[in-house]
Design a protein around this motif. Structure first.
Motif, PDB file in Angstrom:
ATOM      1  N   GLY A 146       7.772   2.922 -14.038  1.00 39.98           N
ATOM      2  CA  GLY A 146       6.512   3.133 -13.333  1.00 39.98           C
ATOM      3  C   GLY A 146       6.282   4.604 -13.034  1.00 39.98           C
ATOM      4  O   GLY A 146       5.168   5.117 -13.181  1.00 39.98           O
ATOM      5  N   ASN A 147       7.346   5.294 -12.641  1.00 37.81           N
ATOM      6  CA  ASN A 147       7.233   6.715 -12.355  1.00 37.81           C
ATOM      7  C   ASN A 147       6.947   7.511 -13.619  1.00 37.81           C
ATOM      8  O   ASN A 147       6.158   8.455 -13.600  1.00 37.81           O
ATOM      9  CB  ASN A 147       8.515   7.214 -11.696  1.00 37.81           C
ATOM     10  CG  ASN A 147       8.246   8.374 -10.783  1.00 37.81           C
ATOM     11  OD1 ASN A 147       7.513   9.269 -11.112  1.00 37.81           O
ATOM     12  ND2 ASN A 147       8.840   8.339  -9.614  1.00 37.81           N
ATOM     13  N   ALA A 148       7.578   7.142 -14.724  1.00 35.61           N
ATOM     14  CA  ALA A 148       7.327   7.834 -15.988  1.00 35.61           C
ATOM     15  C   ALA A 148       5.871   7.683 -16.415  1.00 35.61           C
ATOM     16  O   ALA A 148       5.231   8.659 -16.844  1.00 35.61           O
ATOM     17  CB  ALA A 148       8.262   7.293 -17.076  1.00 35.61           C
ATOM     18  N   LEU A 149       5.335   6.475 -16.293  1.00 36.01           N
ATOM     19  CA  LEU A 149       3.931   6.249 -16.640  1.00 36.01           C
ATOM     20  C   LEU A 149       3.017   7.043 -15.714  1.00 36.01           C
ATOM     21  O   LEU A 149       2.053   7.673 -16.164  1.00 36.01           O
ATOM     22  CB  LEU A 149       3.610   4.757 -16.572  1.00 36.01           C
ATOM     23  CG  LEU A 149       2.172   4.365 -16.897  1.00 36.01           C
ATOM     24  CD1 LEU A 149       1.816   4.738 -18.329  1.00 36.01           C
ATOM     25  CD2 LEU A 149       1.974   2.879 -16.672  1.00 36.01           C
ATOM     26  N   SER A 150       3.323   7.039 -14.433  1.00 29.55           N
ATOM     27  CA  SER A 150       2.525   7.765 -13.452  1.00 29.55           C
ATOM     28  C   SER A 150       2.523   9.269 -13.737  1.00 29.55           C
ATOM     29  O   SER A 150       1.473   9.918 -13.751  1.00 29.55           O
ATOM     30  CB  SER A 150       3.077   7.496 -12.052  1.00 29.55           C
ATOM     31  OG  SER A 150       2.288   8.077 -11.063  1.00 29.55           O
TER      32      SER A 150
ATOM     33  N   TRP B 191       0.793  -1.220   0.000  1.00 29.81           N
ATOM     34  CA  TRP B 191       0.000   0.000   0.000  1.00 29.81           C
ATOM     35  C   TRP B 191       0.831   1.279   0.000  1.00 29.81           C
ATOM     36  O   TRP B 191       0.325   2.335  -0.375  1.00 29.81           O
ATOM     37  CB  TRP B 191      -0.995   0.007   1.159  1.00 29.81           C
ATOM     38  CG  TRP B 191      -0.359   0.020   2.518  1.00 29.81           C
ATOM     39  CD1 TRP B 191      -0.028  -1.058   3.277  1.00 29.81           C
ATOM     40  CD2 TRP B 191       0.032   1.173   3.263  1.00 29.81           C
ATOM     41  NE1 TRP B 191       0.545  -0.653   4.453  1.00 29.81           N
ATOM     42  CE2 TRP B 191       0.590   0.715   4.475  1.00 29.81           C
ATOM     43  CE3 TRP B 191      -0.025   2.536   3.031  1.00 29.81           C
ATOM     44  CZ2 TRP B 191       1.073   1.572   5.440  1.00 29.81           C
ATOM     45  CZ3 TRP B 191       0.461   3.398   3.997  1.00 29.81           C
ATOM     46  CH2 TRP B 191       1.003   2.917   5.185  1.00 29.81           C
ATOM     47  N   ILE B 192       2.089   1.225   0.394  1.00 28.23           N
ATOM     48  CA  ILE B 192       2.888   2.452   0.467  1.00 28.23           C
ATOM     49  C   ILE B 192       3.155   3.045  -0.922  1.00 28.23           C
ATOM     50  O   ILE B 192       2.847   4.216  -1.160  1.00 28.23           O
ATOM     51  CB  ILE B 192       4.187   2.236   1.267  1.00 28.23           C
ATOM     52  CG1 ILE B 192       3.844   1.967   2.727  1.00 28.23           C
ATOM     53  CG2 ILE B 192       5.113   3.445   1.149  1.00 28.23           C
ATOM     54  CD1 ILE B 192       5.023   1.619   3.599  1.00 28.23           C
ATOM     55  N   PRO B 193       3.718   2.288  -1.889  1.00 27.93           N
ATOM     56  CA  PRO B 193       3.914   2.897  -3.206  1.00 27.93           C
ATOM     57  C   PRO B 193       2.588   3.218  -3.896  1.00 27.93           C
ATOM     58  O   PRO B 193       2.498   4.185  -4.666  1.00 27.93           O
ATOM     59  CB  PRO B 193       4.710   1.856  -3.989  1.00 27.93           C
ATOM     60  CG  PRO B 193       4.597   0.594  -3.237  1.00 27.93           C
ATOM     61  CD  PRO B 193       4.297   0.948  -1.822  1.00 27.93           C
ATOM     62  N   PHE B 194       1.550   2.447  -3.610  1.00 33.04           N
ATOM     63  CA  PHE B 194       0.234   2.709  -4.197  1.00 33.04           C
ATOM     64  C   PHE B 194      -0.307   4.057  -3.712  1.00 33.04           C
ATOM     65  O   PHE B 194      -0.730   4.895  -4.503  1.00 33.04           O
ATOM     66  CB  PHE B 194      -0.726   1.567  -3.821  1.00 33.04           C
ATOM     67  CG  PHE B 194      -2.067   1.657  -4.471  1.00 33.04           C
ATOM     68  CD1 PHE B 194      -2.221   1.305  -5.799  1.00 33.04           C
ATOM     69  CD2 PHE B 194      -3.174   2.076  -3.753  1.00 33.04           C
ATOM     70  CE1 PHE B 194      -3.461   1.381  -6.408  1.00 33.04           C
ATOM     71  CE2 PHE B 194      -4.416   2.164  -4.345  1.00 33.04           C
ATOM     72  CZ  PHE B 194      -4.564   1.811  -5.678  1.00 33.04           C
ATOM     73  N   ALA B 195      -0.257   4.285  -2.402  1.00 30.62           N
ATOM     74  CA  ALA B 195      -0.729   5.554  -1.833  1.00 30.62           C
ATOM     75  C   ALA B 195       0.152   6.715  -2.269  1.00 30.62           C
ATOM     76  O   ALA B 195      -0.352   7.805  -2.593  1.00 30.62           O
ATOM     77  CB  ALA B 195      -0.766   5.463  -0.309  1.00 30.62           C
ATOM     78  N   LEU B 196       1.456   6.500  -2.302  1.00 29.75           N
ATOM     79  CA  LEU B 196       2.373   7.546  -2.739  1.00 29.75           C
ATOM     80  C   LEU B 196       2.076   7.956  -4.181  1.00 29.75           C
ATOM     81  O   LEU B 196       2.082   9.146  -4.518  1.00 29.75           O
ATOM     82  CB  LEU B 196       3.817   7.063  -2.607  1.00 29.75           C
ATOM     83  CG  LEU B 196       4.898   8.089  -2.925  1.00 29.75           C
ATOM     84  CD1 LEU B 196       4.851   9.229  -1.929  1.00 29.75           C
ATOM     85  CD2 LEU B 196       6.254   7.428  -2.889  1.00 29.75           C
ATOM     86  N   GLY B 197       1.793   6.971  -5.036  1.00 28.68           N
ATOM     87  CA  GLY B 197       1.453   7.267  -6.430  1.00 28.68           C
ATOM     88  C   GLY B 197       0.185   8.094  -6.550  1.00 28.68           C
ATOM     89  O   GLY B 197       0.108   9.017  -7.369  1.00 28.68           O
TER      90      GLY B 197
END
Length: 124
Positions: free
Chosen positions: A106-110, A46-52
């Motif tokens: 993943g960051n680029a897509l986000s 949940w941490i990277p999901f919430a951060l995103g």
């Protein structure tokens, strides 16, 4: 349809699903390269999901309101997140480097989906 609903809906709801699937797929693809020396901390889902979600909401808002310095903020944010993964990718292993590039992809897509959401809102 309301442009705010469309922009934030794309940036937060649709992008969350898309980036989750993208990240899961990429991590699954590189799992075979993990060796004994690639001991890393267990991922808490949940941490990277919430951060995103938060980063996309912030970037969408900055783009929608045409805030100067948005590009600098995005670049600095990606640099901080990359530096945070230093322990994983600095070992020089194939798996460590793959995890670094998974994070960047993943960051680029986000960021791309957040920018599109912000541009939808910014249109007159």
């Amino acid at each position: 349809m309301n442009k705010y609903l469309l922009g934030y809906g794309l940036s937060i709801v649709v992008a969350s699903i898309v980036t989750l699937i993208w990240s899961w797929f990429l991590h699954r693809c590189v799992k075979k390269y993990k060796t004994e020396q690639d001991k890393e901390a267990e991922r808490i889902f949940w941490i990277p999901f919430a951060l995103g979600i938060f980063e996309r909401a912030i970037i969408t808002t900055l783009v929608a309101w045409n805030v100067s310095g948005t590009g600098g903020f995005i670049g600095a944010w990606v640099a901080v997140k990359t530096a945070g993964g230093w322990a994983s990718w600095s070992k020089g292993t194939t798996y460590g480097r793959a995890v670094l590039f998974i994070g960047l992809l993943g960051n680029a897509l986000s960021v791309l989906l957040a920018l599109i959401g912000g541009l939808i809102i910014a249109t007159k």
